[in-house]
Design an enzyme around this catalytic site. Sequence first.
Site, PDB file in Angstrom:
ATOM      1  N   SER A 163       0.996  -1.209   0.259  1.00 33.37           N
ATOM      2  CA  SER A 163       0.146   0.038  -0.082  1.00 33.37           C
ATOM      3  C   SER A 163       0.889   1.453   0.045  1.00 33.37           C
ATOM      4  O   SER A 163       1.567   1.497  -0.920  1.00 33.37           O
ATOM      5  CB  SER A 163      -0.964  -0.019   1.155  1.00 33.37           C
ATOM      6  OG  SER A 163      -1.742   0.937   1.083  1.00 33.37           O
ATOM      7  N   ASP A 255      -9.919  -4.145  -4.717  1.00 31.80           N
ATOM      8  CA  ASP A 255      -9.025  -2.968  -4.350  1.00 31.80           C
ATOM      9  C   ASP A 255      -9.413  -1.966  -4.949  1.00 31.80           C
ATOM     10  O   ASP A 255      -9.171  -1.616  -6.227  1.00 31.80           O
ATOM     11  CB  ASP A 255      -7.711  -3.463  -4.224  1.00 31.80           C
ATOM     12  CG  ASP A 255      -6.804  -2.410  -3.345  1.00 31.80           C
ATOM     13  OD1 ASP A 255      -7.254  -1.515  -3.008  1.00 31.80           O
ATOM     14  OD2 ASP A 255      -5.663  -2.695  -3.272  1.00 31.80           O
ATOM     15  N   HIS A 285      -7.931  -5.138  -0.408  1.00 30.95           N
ATOM     16  CA  HIS A 285      -6.727  -4.582   0.081  1.00 30.95           C
ATOM     17  C   HIS A 285      -6.428  -4.937   1.418  1.00 30.95           C
ATOM     18  O   HIS A 285      -7.454  -5.242   2.343  1.00 30.95           O
ATOM     19  CB  HIS A 285      -6.908  -2.878  -0.059  1.00 30.95           C
ATOM     20  CG  HIS A 285      -5.831  -2.174   0.294  1.00 30.95           C
ATOM     21  ND1 HIS A 285      -4.961  -1.849  -0.940  1.00 30.95           N
ATOM     22  CD2 HIS A 285      -5.596  -1.730   1.325  1.00 30.95           C
ATOM     23  CE1 HIS A 285      -4.073  -0.892  -0.066  1.00 30.95           C
ATOM     24  NE2 HIS A 285      -4.303  -0.744   1.095  1.00 30.95           N
TER      25      HIS A 285
END
Length: 317
Positions: A163, A255, A285
């Site tokens: 991320s 995601d 995610h």
Amino acid sequence: MADTEHYVRDDVRGFLAMLEQLGRPGVEELPVAEGRQGMAMMGQIAEAEARELPVVRNLTCPGPAGDIPLRLYDRRDSREAGPVILFFHGGGFVIGDLDIYHSLCTEIAWQMDLPLVSVDYRLAPEAPFPAAPDDCEAVARWVASSPAQLERPCTGLIPMGDSAGGNLTIVTTNQLCARPAEVPVLFQVPIYPVADDVTQHRSFHDFAEGFLLTRKAMAWFTQQYAGDPQDERHTPMIADCANTPPTVLCTAGLDPLRDSGRSYAAHLIRQGTDVVYLEFAGTIHGFATLRKALPSAQNDLDALIAAMQLMAQRYGG
């Protein structure tokens, strides 16, 4: 709650239903300290247990604003010279830390059989952009210099992160390509990264609500980080990526950031970089740190690490 338009795995569907029933406010609705506590609590509930390793040691290295906390992981007490994995945690540049990512780092260090250094870079809003990329670059150059504190001579770097940490992985790799450190980047491993303007992608709108990471949360993280979209340390795809080293990149099918990872992978492939791209359908995610709540996520992580092992065999320093 997840809609029926997209393929959703059974364990993912159950986890999302549980979160909906809990009705916890979004991170954007909470004080920063509570958001950090919430991510830590999520990890305690949803993440797999840590592996036992003979070496788990806290360290520091010099940084641009003082010492940077680090944690060294290794399944061996001692090593000859070899590659070192650098791990940059996620959390939107605001809410992650070493402890939340402890279990994941033990798993990676165990399966890869390589030393791993997890980086506790400065967080926004207390330390907005470019504090995070500056710290990550400083750590990378320090590890590349084979400091005595590591007790592990370094022959090459493997930047890795998820991320926000995926963004920092790409940014750090770009910086080390532009101005090389004492050893090369062997390959990089961005996990569901932010590589460009995510708001321009369809996935950002398709999965804006009901899939853990929301559009509102992303807007809040962006505001806290206060980055410059025209700075390549913030938006790495605007940099000259022509000399990008081999890359293992994965995305999650549900995601909001999925298409940013797709776009970056396609960009690297077009310019001739050796890329292994994995997209894990039906998951969300953050799956890499939700392996107890999402049993299928362990298989995804195993597949990612298998791709890393192949890259290490080919490009290991």
